[in-house]
Scaffold this active site. Structure first.
Site, PDB file in Angstrom:
ATOM      1  N   SER A  12       0.821  -1.219   0.000  1.00  0.00           N
ATOM      2  CA  SER A  12       0.000   0.000   0.000  1.00  0.00           C
ATOM      3  C   SER A  12       0.852   1.265   0.000  1.00  0.00           C
ATOM      4  CB  SER A  12      -0.955  -0.011   1.200  1.00  0.00           C
ATOM      5  OG  SER A  12      -0.213  -0.049   2.406  1.00  0.00           O
ATOM      6  N   GLY A  13       1.938   1.263  -0.801  1.00  0.00           N
ATOM      7  CA  GLY A  13       2.694   2.501  -1.035  1.00  0.00           C
ATOM      8  C   GLY A  13       2.136   3.203  -2.261  1.00  0.00           C
ATOM      9  N   LYS A  34       1.265  -5.202   5.178  1.00  0.00           N
ATOM     10  CA  LYS A  34       1.696  -5.934   6.374  1.00  0.00           C
ATOM     11  C   LYS A  34       1.595  -5.158   7.678  1.00  0.00           C
ATOM     12  CE  LYS A  34       6.638  -5.885   5.176  1.00  0.00           C
ATOM     13  NZ  LYS A  34       7.850  -6.680   5.161  1.00  0.00           N
ATOM     14  N   GLN A  46      11.372  12.280   1.042  1.00  0.00           N
ATOM     15  CA  GLN A  46      11.480  13.683   1.451  1.00  0.00           C
ATOM     16  C   GLN A  46      11.479  14.608   0.236  1.00  0.00           C
ATOM     17  OE1 GLN A  46      15.137  13.780   3.703  1.00  0.00           O
ATOM     18  NE2 GLN A  46      14.252  12.685   5.428  1.00  0.00           N
ATOM     19  N   GLY A  47      12.501  14.427  -0.626  1.00  0.00           N
ATOM     20  CA  GLY A  47      12.802  15.387  -1.704  1.00  0.00           C
ATOM     21  C   GLY A  47      11.629  15.698  -2.599  1.00  0.00           C
ATOM     22  N   GLU A 112      17.772  18.895  -7.821  1.00  0.00           N
ATOM     23  CA  GLU A 112      18.576  17.921  -7.073  1.00  0.00           C
ATOM     24  C   GLU A 112      19.736  17.447  -7.929  1.00  0.00           C
ATOM     25  OE1 GLU A 112      15.716  14.925  -5.880  1.00  0.00           O
ATOM     26  OE2 GLU A 112      15.424  15.895  -3.949  1.00  0.00           O
ATOM     27  N   ASP A 219      10.286  -8.626   0.352  1.00  0.00           N
ATOM     28  CA  ASP A 219       9.376  -9.787   0.283  1.00  0.00           C
ATOM     29  C   ASP A 219       8.910 -10.070  -1.149  1.00  0.00           C
ATOM     30  OD1 ASP A 219       9.506  -9.875   3.039  1.00  0.00           O
ATOM     31  OD2 ASP A 219       7.613  -8.819   3.335  1.00  0.00           O
ATOM     32  N   HIS A 240      22.888   6.055   0.541  1.00  0.00           N
ATOM     33  CA  HIS A 240      22.944   7.485   0.852  1.00  0.00           C
ATOM     34  C   HIS A 240      24.168   7.686   1.739  1.00  0.00           C
ATOM     35  CE1 HIS A 240      21.906  11.475   2.089  1.00  0.00           C
ATOM     36  NE2 HIS A 240      20.954  11.468   1.183  1.00  0.00           N
ATOM     37  N   ARG A 286      27.188  11.904  -4.763  1.00  0.00           N
ATOM     38  CA  ARG A 286      26.774  10.990  -3.703  1.00  0.00           C
ATOM     39  C   ARG A 286      27.590   9.691  -3.626  1.00  0.00           C
ATOM     40  NH1 ARG A 286      20.334   9.562  -3.355  1.00  0.00           N
ATOM     41  NH2 ARG A 286      19.927  11.655  -2.631  1.00  0.00           N
ATOM     42  N   HIS A 347      19.680   2.745   0.493  1.00  0.00           N
ATOM     43  CA  HIS A 347      18.593   3.707   0.301  1.00  0.00           C
ATOM     44  C   HIS A 347      17.578   3.247  -0.742  1.00  0.00           C
ATOM     45  CE1 HIS A 347      16.802   7.620   0.583  1.00  0.00           C
ATOM     46  NE2 HIS A 347      17.095   7.972  -0.655  1.00  0.00           N
ATOM     47  N   ARG A 382      20.015   5.238  -9.923  1.00  0.00           N
ATOM     48  CA  ARG A 382      18.749   5.987  -9.982  1.00  0.00           C
ATOM     49  C   ARG A 382      19.002   7.487  -9.910  1.00  0.00           C
ATOM     50  NH1 ARG A 382      14.862   7.774  -5.362  1.00  0.00           N
ATOM     51  NH2 ARG A 382      16.874   7.994  -4.347  1.00  0.00           N
ATOM     52  N   SER A 387      11.985   7.875  -8.558  1.00  0.00           N
ATOM     53  CA  SER A 387      11.348   6.617  -8.141  1.00  0.00           C
ATOM     54  C   SER A 387       9.860   6.775  -7.850  1.00  0.00           C
ATOM     55  CB  SER A 387      12.067   6.008  -6.937  1.00  0.00           C
ATOM     56  OG  SER A 387      12.506   6.992  -6.074  1.00  0.00           O
ATOM     57  N   LEU A 388       9.465   7.852  -7.193  1.00  0.00           N
ATOM     58  CA  LEU A 388       8.024   8.060  -6.978  1.00  0.00           C
ATOM     59  C   LEU A 388       7.342   8.208  -8.337  1.00  0.00           C
ATOM     60  CD1 LEU A 388       8.070  10.520  -3.937  1.00  0.00           C
ATOM     61  CD2 LEU A 388       7.080   8.221  -3.965  1.00  0.00           C
TER      62      LEU A 388
END
Ligand code: FAD
Length: 528
Positions: A12-13, A34, A46-47, A112, A219, A240, A286, A347, A382, A387-388
């Protein structure tokens, strides 16, 4: 107990919720999660979310930035998909009520590392929380969707559970749903569906230090692997460089902006060390900073280095980094006078379950999207805030294709219930907690930021021992979340090691002291 739906969603993300909302327009949906519904990596992002949102930016630039970050391994068609469909995805979130930070009546677009233009849509520094909030809220209004909190997906159901031998080379393997542990009643329920979506997120917990919450135990990747789906590029784990080192702080992220603002890295002797590694020192990219810290830790045997901002006026620190100042203070570190102990932390999982551009995996009626998937977008590294975006765009595509498919499928009626005869309730947990700590330590020491053939071989031998012990424990005991998570983490560790061993070069996030140069020979995915 059997429950039957049109669509089954595991997770459920951002990925699972966006998909569920769309699928519910065409049939019944069960969302399995879960913990509580909002507990996900998404909630901690965050970003922000990268998208081309003004006329000065262009799709071409965003595509190019993503391809450069991916170090030759991105699938261009997948990158084009997320970039071109990104603005629509952001608008959809706003229609759901997402309140992103504004500047003079327009979206405020941040910048970024790796992006050539300001294109990060964000809700202050809590973007993920805002996205999760609006999606959960939209979901609560849908009658067709049932959310099962505190339900843990154990296994994907395929022909294997009907008594047929399934191999990785079959091309007719089909998913019929999943066995799910109700963690309150401790019973295993059978969830049947025409189409199943894996949206279980990443696997940061495989490492000792991670920015990921406890749910990120890989999982979905492990379940798909056991069901014989194709999994790829697991060697590419993004670290990170600076997370807070404190027994209770759960690897709280110390943003790169702190180094940008003059923060200095020192080893435990107090020596500045970045000059030895890169002329840009603390402002190097990074992965270079993470490798430099890792090298210092490996050479000294220390557990952390320091990030020092004590030379910056206290008022400035409090004004620029109120959250970091406040959080560190909670752990007894006043960053205006004390140096901050930091360590690199796992990360993001770039690899995962292989999908096509509609989120379809190599198993029929099984889709995957979000961090669990390997769509080809990230390649070997990445780009920040992609990713979002990938999770939401691919959820939309997967839902469209799944809806078409579900129209031609029916639910199986001959799936047997979960069989745990001959197993017992465990009386001892020490084997699980000890083996988990050992796994995380082995992965951090040998399969972390800097690898070598020797370290990978050592890690393989040790994880193999853990695998044998945990499998035997699993055969004897009733399923529980800690046991199954550990079993999955060991599988994921195995996949990371095996993929890393296949890659005989240093590329993107995979850095080996034995192969320091890029080799064009390996411009392909590592498949497991
Ligand atoms: C601290 C932090 C900061 C980040 N910042 C950014 C950022 O600024 N921009 C960006 O683009 N990305 C960022 N990311 C990455 C991004 O948040 C994730 O990649 C993304 O949210 C993944 O979404 P998802 O839906 O795939 O998985 P998740 O959001 O992780 O959701 C996975 C879901 O699956 C459930 N689940 C897992 N296993 C099971 C199981 N066996 N049974 C039932 N349920 C299960 C979990 O409970 C959870 O609900 C950040 C990540 C972290 C940790």
């Amino acid at each position: 107990m059997q429950k039957t739906f049109d669509f089954l969603v595991l997770g459920s993300g951002a990925a699972g919720l966006s998909y569920a909302l769309q699928a519910s327009e065409y049939g019944t949906v069960a969302v399995i999660t879960k913990k509580q519904k909002a507990e996900s990596n998404t909630n901690y992002a965050q970003g922000g979310i990268a998208a081309v949102m003004d006329q000065f930016d262009s799709f071409e630039k965003h595509i190019e930035d993503t391809l450069i970050a991916g170090a030759g391994l991105c699938k261009k068609s997948a990158v084009e998909v997320i970039v071109k469909e990104g603005p629509i995805a952001v608008k959809k979130l706003m229609e759901f009520g997402a309140r992103f930070t504004q500047h003079e009546k327009n979206l405020h677009l941040g910048k970024e590392g790796g992006h050539s233009h300001n294109r990060i849509v964000h809700a202050a520094d809590m973007t993920g929380k805002e996205i999760e909030r609006v999606l959960v809220n939209a979901l609560s209004k849908k009658k067709n969707i049932t959310i099962y909190e505190h339900h843990y997906a154990l296994e994907l159901i395929t022909q294997h559970h009907l008594g047929k031998r399934v191999t990785r080379y079959d091309n007719d393997t089909q998913c019929y749903g999943a066995y799910v542990l109700n963690t309150k009643t401790k019973s295993v329920e059978t969830f049947l569906a025409k189409v199943t979506l894996l949206a279980t997120g990443g696997a940061g917990q495989v490492y000792r230090h991670t920015t990921n919450p406890e749910i990120a135990t890989g999982d979905g990747i492990a379940m798909a692997y056991r069901a014989k789906a194709r999994v790829a590029n697991m060697e590419f784990i993004q670290f990170h460089p600076t997370s807070l080192f404190h027994p209770d702080a759960n690897s709280f992220l110390i943003s790169e902006a702190v180094r940008g603002h003059g923060g200095l890295l020192r080893n435990r002797k107090g020596e500045l060390f970045m000059k030895k590694y890169d002329s840009r020192m603390e402002l190097a990219p990074r992965d270079i900073v993470a490798r430099a810290i890792d090298d210092q830790l490996k050479k000294s045997g220390d557990d952390f280095v320091y990030l020092d901002v004590t030379h910056i006026p206290a008022s400035e620190i409090k004004a620029h980094f109120p959250n970091i100042y406040k959080t560190c203070l909670q752990y007894g570190i006043d960053i205006t006078v004390d140096m901050i102990p930091v360590v690199p932390a796992a990360h993001y999982t770039c690899g995962g379950v292989v999908t096509d551009l509609s989120g379809k995996t190599s198993i029929h009626a099984l889709f995957a999207c979000g961090e669990v998937a390997s769509t080809g977008v990230h390649g070997a590294n990445r780009l920040a805030s992609n990713s979002l975006l990938e999770a939401i765009v691919f959820a939309d595509r997967a839902a469209k294709r799944a809806i078409e498919l579900a129209g031609n499928l029916s639910n199986r009626e001959d799936v047997p219930d979960w069989d745990d005869s001959g197993t017992h309730d465990t009386k001892e947990w020490i084997e699980i907690s000890h083996n988990k700590r050992e796994l995380q330590q082995v992965m951090s020491d040998y399969v972390g930021i800097v690898r070598s053939d020797l370290r990978l071989e050592r890690a393989f031998r040790r994880t193999h021992l853990l695998y044998d012990e945990v499998e035997s424990y699993y055969q004897r005991n009733k399923v529980s979340v800690p046991l199954c998570q550990l079993r999955n983490m060991i599988s994921v560790a195995y996949m990371i090691i095996r993929c890393a061993q296949q890659r005989k070069e240093s590329r993107g996030l995979h850095y080996s002291t034995d192969y320091q140069k890029l080799s064009s020979v390996q411009l392909h995915d590592t498949i497991i």
